[in-house]
Design a protein around this motif. Structure first.
Motif, PDB file in Angstrom:
ATOM      1  N   THR A  41       0.863  -1.189   0.000  1.00 19.91           N
ATOM      2  CA  THR A  41       0.000   0.000   0.000  1.00 19.91           C
ATOM      3  C   THR A  41       0.892   1.230   0.000  1.00 19.91           C
ATOM      4  N   GLY A  42       0.383   2.328  -0.552  1.00 24.51           N
ATOM      5  CA  GLY A  42       1.098   3.593  -0.515  1.00 24.51           C
ATOM      6  C   GLY A  42       2.336   3.671  -1.382  1.00 24.51           C
ATOM      7  N   ALA A  43       2.519   2.737  -2.313  1.00 21.09           N
ATOM      8  CA  ALA A  43       3.680   2.793  -3.204  1.00 21.09           C
ATOM      9  C   ALA A  43       3.449   3.856  -4.275  1.00 21.09           C
ATOM     10  N   GLY A  44       4.519   4.338  -4.875  1.00 27.24           N
ATOM     11  CA  GLY A  44       4.393   5.357  -5.899  1.00 27.24           C
ATOM     12  C   GLY A  44       3.994   4.768  -7.241  1.00 27.24           C
ATOM     13  N   THR A  45       3.317   5.574  -8.062  1.00 30.81           N
ATOM     14  CA  THR A  45       2.978   5.164  -9.423  1.00 30.81           C
ATOM     15  C   THR A  45       2.635   6.397 -10.240  1.00 30.81           C
ATOM     16  N   ASP A  46       2.820   6.297 -11.527  1.00 34.53           N
ATOM     17  CA  ASP A  46       2.389   7.354 -12.446  1.00 34.53           C
ATOM     18  C   ASP A  46       1.024   7.037 -13.046  1.00 34.53           C
ATOM     19  N   ASP A  58      -6.056   5.348 -17.000  1.00 35.84           N
ATOM     20  CA  ASP A  58      -5.130   4.437 -17.675  1.00 35.84           C
ATOM     21  C   ASP A  58      -5.621   2.994 -17.652  1.00 35.84           C
ATOM     22  N   MET A  59      -6.544   2.682 -16.729  1.00 42.41           N
ATOM     23  CA  MET A  59      -7.040   1.317 -16.587  1.00 42.41           C
ATOM     24  C   MET A  59      -8.199   1.015 -17.535  1.00 42.41           C
ATOM     25  N   PRO A  65      -1.609  -6.703 -15.252  1.00 42.42           N
ATOM     26  CA  PRO A  65      -0.684  -6.372 -14.146  1.00 42.42           C
ATOM     27  C   PRO A  65      -0.724  -4.905 -13.731  1.00 42.42           C
ATOM     28  N   GLN A  66      -1.103  -4.016 -14.617  1.00 45.79           N
ATOM     29  CA  GLN A  66      -1.136  -2.596 -14.258  1.00 45.79           C
ATOM     30  C   GLN A  66      -2.145  -2.314 -13.149  1.00 45.79           C
ATOM     31  N   TRP A  67      -3.177  -3.144 -13.048  1.00 46.58           N
ATOM     32  CA  TRP A  67      -4.120  -2.977 -11.945  1.00 46.58           C
ATOM     33  C   TRP A  67      -3.408  -3.142 -10.605  1.00 46.58           C
ATOM     34  N   GLN A  68      -2.514  -4.108 -10.529  1.00 43.56           N
ATOM     35  CA  GLN A  68      -1.809  -4.325  -9.271  1.00 43.56           C
ATOM     36  C   GLN A  68      -0.920  -3.138  -8.925  1.00 43.56           C
TER      37      GLN A  68
END
Length: 985
Positions: A616-621, A626-627, A635-638
């Motif tokens: 939880t709380g990891a960074g992402t662009d 985008d989904m 995998p982008q959902w994860q």
């Protein structure tokens, strides 16, 4: 107080001592500070509810320069503005009335009436019609066409003198009304104008005597059922009289009408069946129309049918029995309570709560002791077995309706596939009469039955089709398909699977459930050996093997005569197994039932979980746009889910009443999801209330899936202009009993008809990117005790699967929504398709387990067998037995509530975070592929503007803080000054 001389000799008061001064100001400041803190805490805790009333702020999305010019209008309206939509919707409602009103009796061609006929309207409902029902399925009918207007708009002249008497009486004498979940104040008065009071205007009868139109109404409502006992509500009620038979005032009115008019037309303005045997047999009653609840404009259709401008083509969606007390459901509908249980559930803990309080209440239940044999399935089968006299027991069959013309049918083609395929039957319908009209072709199957074996009704609806308008002398061919697997019966005792037993399956074209169309012959589909749809050979429409999931529910029933269990109602012995009300041991819960009523143990669930703590709380662009268009297992959902905080996810899951909350960190907009089955409606935001559609009963009476799809498309257009993204509808519980208070919200007694109409409406609204929350999943067929810790609902697994889950299954397997999305960095448009995106679980229990917390129901069957990929919302989650952690554990993702009404018991264990994450994924998948993303391109940025009430909260809090701080400074200075003065003196 000490005083002393002033310079001029006058006495002056000595300054107040610091002790007294502080004794005054410290409590005042303390109260101000405490009030400010309490108000802020309350606003933070109840922020979801406050936002629903005062606004939640706005998220402003800005697409990047790179995406300028890309086509981000994924769904668009077919009309220029909402006014054009509303006008078209009112016309559509009239079309539904034209196609759905049933002509049930027409002796001597009493109808149609001559153009310009002068008529006298009789009966309370003539001036006080039933437009729909109360509760979440209610709609705004203030501007609706009333019954009189409908007749006058068709050119009929109406007796104003009599109408005025009825209207005056109705205004002063309210009829019974079901107040939601308030049996203590709900009323059941029929409220008919006594026949004697028509006498004052009897002289006017002769001027308006071309026909009498008697309108008989019955209401319905969420949170209460119609009464099976009118004693106490009607002074003239006979012992055992119920609300769905004509009362003394109505009977006297009809006698008065027959004495004064040669032509008597009865219009039934109700979305439930009534006991009409006496009227059908009465030669003084010339015609009967079943008009349902008409919504905005379907009374115009009534007028058009009365004068023959429209040829009626509606068909009944329930069997109309002669005596409801003889129905197999009658004894097991209502209030039944376990004598040895008083379940207690902790009240949800909020941040402001200091302790848990317990709520102790009753444990109620209902036995579906009739099994698969209710409605036409019972009456057709009981007649085939010689148990009843059909003509005496049945007034109108299921699927019944008359026309102003005549049709003949012939079967011109039949194509049969293998046991994983379909049977297609083509019927040619010829209009042999003198008036253009439409007909409904119904295809039924009769499966081979072995006494003592799997229970089977003698006939079951397999499919249907409605013709277009056929001119006199013309014909039209319609083709109906039945999946062979749908003729299989569920064997929960031995095979624990669907079984297509060996033998001959007869396929018949029928004009209703009882009548094989003249000139047609049954088609025989032979099965040489039993086909068991199990293991790798499961049904073609299932993703995994279908096998028993509800043994704990079936266990209440016996085929062996065991004491303390409910006998299975069997075709082999209708007389010996006919359902009776539970007594004795059946009122005593065993240990397993008692255990299922216990509060859900979240600590045990967390301890048993062997998974890892999710990220939880990891960074992402990535952001939600985008989904769009991605497969749910991409995998982008994860990566997106890894970036989210537990706090953001939990806040969304716990504030799900008529919305899903915005989440700025992933660019998720807030969504809007109103009720209800008869068109958009809202308890919270009156601006959402739109066109009043007819009750689902009248919609189903059209037997017209194309018209259902048009209704869905029209609602989708309305949604575009009102920024609506989801819809708490359609509702596909069944008319198990005519006394069901919410029957007006449900299509039919038959699962196939219900499922077909559901699918058509949902696919229509889906063309505009609106996901449907199909409700109430499942077995929510009565309102009595619905929120009293949840009714334990008992049925065999065969009954559950073949009857009550069937329309939901049809929806999940057949609803589709096309999704346009941007597939690359160049903005290339692509298309994909998703399935059903929403489901609403129900208040009741499946067996003794809350439906929303039932893993077999919400996960194994819904997602595993049927392949559902959307999200499930609970019914209104206000009650302690509906545990949010239990819900997300089982597959109910969103809580229909606002904080602080509910909170999670656990948000920190690996189990809880995994469940929270899974529920969030389910919701985001639906939202990403809905019209909520209209206008957004990948790479969009988001800015949040808080609502005015939050701004004022901050301003007022800041001002109070400054004032308090200033007061503290002033008090401190004064105390010091006073202390120095005293020291100097």
């Amino acid at each position: 107080m000490k005083t002393g001389p002033s310079p001029d000799g006058a006495a002056v008061k000595a300054p107040m001592s610091n002790k007294k001064y502080l004794a005054i100001w410290i409590p005042i400041l303390a109260v101000v500070v405490i009030l400010t803190v309490v108000v802020n805490l309350a606003l933070n805790i109840a922020g979801g509810w406050v936002a629903s009333q005062l606004g939640s702020g706005t998220y402003t999305f800005t697409n990047s320069e790179e995406s300028e010019g890309w086509d981000t209008t994924y769904y668009s309206a077919d009309y220029d503005d909402i006014d054009a939509v509303n006008a078209a919707a009112v016309d559509l409602v009239e079309d539904i009335g034209e196609g759905g009103i049933v002509l049930a009796k027409n002796e001597g061609a009493a109808l149609p009436l001559a153009a310009g006929s002068a008529v006298t309207m009789m009966g309370r409902a003539a001036a006080d019609p039933v437009f729909g029902g109360s509760g979440s399925g209610s709609v705004d009918t203030n501007s609706a066409v009333n019954a009189r207007q409908g007749l006058e708009n068709a050119g009929l002249r109406v007796n104003d003198a009599v109408y005025s008497v009825i209207a005056g009486f109705a205004a002063e004498n309210p009829r019974g009304y079901i107040e939601m979940d308030r049996p203590d104040i709900s009323t059941y008065d029929i409220g008919e104008l006594p026949a004697a009071q028509y006498a004052t205007q009897a002289d006017s009868f002769s001027e308006f005597d071309d026909a009498a139109v008697v309108v008989i109404g019955r209401p319905g409502g969420e949170g209460g059922d119609l009464t099976q006992d009118m004693s106490g509500w009607d002074d003239n009620a006979q012992p055992g009289q119920h609300q769905l038979e004509l009362n003394q005032d109505e009977r006297e009115l009809l006698e008065l009408t027959k004495e004064n008019f040669e032509t008597v037309v009865v219009v039934v303005n109700a979305s439930t069946t009534l006991e009409l045997g006496d009227l059908q047999r009465d030669p003084g009653i010339d015609a009967i129309l079943l008009a349902g609840s008409p919504g905005a404009s379907a009374f115009n259709a009534l007028g058009s049918i009365l004068v023959g401008d429209v040829n009626p083509s509606g068909r009944t969606v329930d069997l109309w029995a002669a005596d409801f007390t003889a129905d197999p459901t009658f004894a097991n509908f209502g209030s039944f309570q376990y004598t040895n249980l008083a379940p207690s559930y902790p009240v949800p803990v909020t941040e402001s709560a200091t302790s848990n309080a317990d709520v102790t209440d009753e444990a109620t239940f209902v036995d579906y002791a009739e099994g698969i044999y209710f409605g036409y399935r019972y009456y057709e089968t009981a007649a085939a077995e010689g148990f009843i006299d059909y003509d005496e027991a049945v007034v109108y069959p299921f699927g019944y309706g008359l026309s102003y013309t005549d049709f003949t049918w012939s079967i011109v083609d039949t194509v049969a596939g293998d046991v994983d395929g379909t049977i297609a039957v083509t019927v040619e319908v010829a209009n042999t009469g003198g008036v253009a009209g439409r007909d409904v072709v119904q295809l039924y199957y009769s499966a081979p039955y072995t006494r003592g074996g799997i229970e089977k009704a003698s006939v079951v609806l397999g499919g249907f089709a409605k013709t277009g308008v056929i001119e006199p002398g013309a014909s039209e061919a319609v083709t109906i398909e039945i999946a062979v697997e749908d003729m299989a019966s569920y064997d929960y005792l031995d095979a624990r699977a669907y079984v297509l037993e060996a033998g001959e399956y007869q396929i018949t074209a029928r004009t209703n459930s009882h009548t094989v169309a003249p000139g047609t012959e049954p088609f025989v589909y032979p099965v040489t050996e039993d086909v068991v749809y199990s293991g790798d050979d499961h049904r073609a429409s299932d993703l995994i093997e279908t096998t028993n999931q509800f043994d704990d529910v079936s266990d209440r029933f016996t085929t062996e005569g065991e004491s303390g269990k409910v006998p299975v109602f069997s075709r082999d012995d209708f007389a010996g197994t006919f359902p009776t009300a539970p007594t004795g041991d059946l009122l005593v819960a065993d240990e397993a039932v008692a255990a299922a009523f216990e509060p859900w143990d979240h600590e045990a669930a967390a301890a048993e979980f062997d998974g890892e703590m999710p990220a939880t709380g990891a960074g992402t662009d990535l952001s939600l746009i985008d989904m769009r268009g991605l497969a749910k297992d991409d995998p982008q959902w994860q990566e997106l889910l890894d970036s989210m905080s537990v706090a953001d996810m939990s806040a969304m899951l716990l504030n799900g009443a008529y919305q899903t909350a915005a989440i700025g960190s992933i660019g998720k907009p807030q969504t809007l999801e109103p009720d209800g089955p008869a068109g958009f409606s809202s308890f919270i935001n009156s601006s959402i209330n739109g066109t009043a559609y007819p009750s689902q009963v009248l919609i189903a009476q059209t037997w017209d899936v194309e018209l259902g799809a048009l209704m869905g498309v029209m609602l989708g257009n309305e949604a575009i202009f009102k920024n609506i993204n989801g819809w708490y509808a359609p509702a596909v519980n069944l008319h198990r009993s005519p006394f069901g208070g919410r029957n007006f919200e449900y299509y039919s007694e038959d699962p196939v008809l219900s499922g077909a109409m559901l699918t058509a409406v949902a696919n229509g609204v889906g063309t505009k990117g609106v996901y449907t929350l199909i409700k109430h999943y499942a077995m929510n067929e009565q309102e009595t005790n619905r929120v009293n810790n949840g009714i334990a609902t008992w049925a065999t697994e065969q009954t559950i699967r073949e009857i009550y889950l069937k329309p939901f299954e049809m929806g999940v397997k057949n609803i589709t929504m096309d999704v346009g999305y941007l597939a690359d960095d160049a903005g290339t448009r692509a298309e994909t398709t998703i399935g059903a995106a929403g489901m609403m679980s129900s208040f009741n229990r499946i067996g003794a387990v809350w439906a929303g917390g039932s893993v077999p129901l919400m996960d194994t069957v819904l997602r595993g067998e049927w392949g559902f990929e959307g999200f499930a919302i609970t019914d209104f989650n206000l009650y302690p037995y509906m545990n949010p952690n239990e819900g997300i554990h089982a597959g109910s993702d969103l809580m229909l509530t606002f904080q602080p009404s509910k909170s999670f018991n656990d948000t920190s264990s690996a189990k809880a975070v995994t469940d929270i994450r899974t529920a969030t994924h389910n919701i985001l998948f639906a939202v990403a592929n809905s019209n909520a993303m209209n206008g957004l391109a990948p790479g969009a940025t988001v800015a949040y503007t808080p609502p005015a009430w939050v701004v004022w909260q901050y301003i007022i809090t800041g001002v109070v803080a400054l004032l308090v701080l200033g007061a503290i400074v002033m008090i401190t200075l004064r105390v010091r000054r006073h202390a120095r003065a005293r020291a100097a003196s």
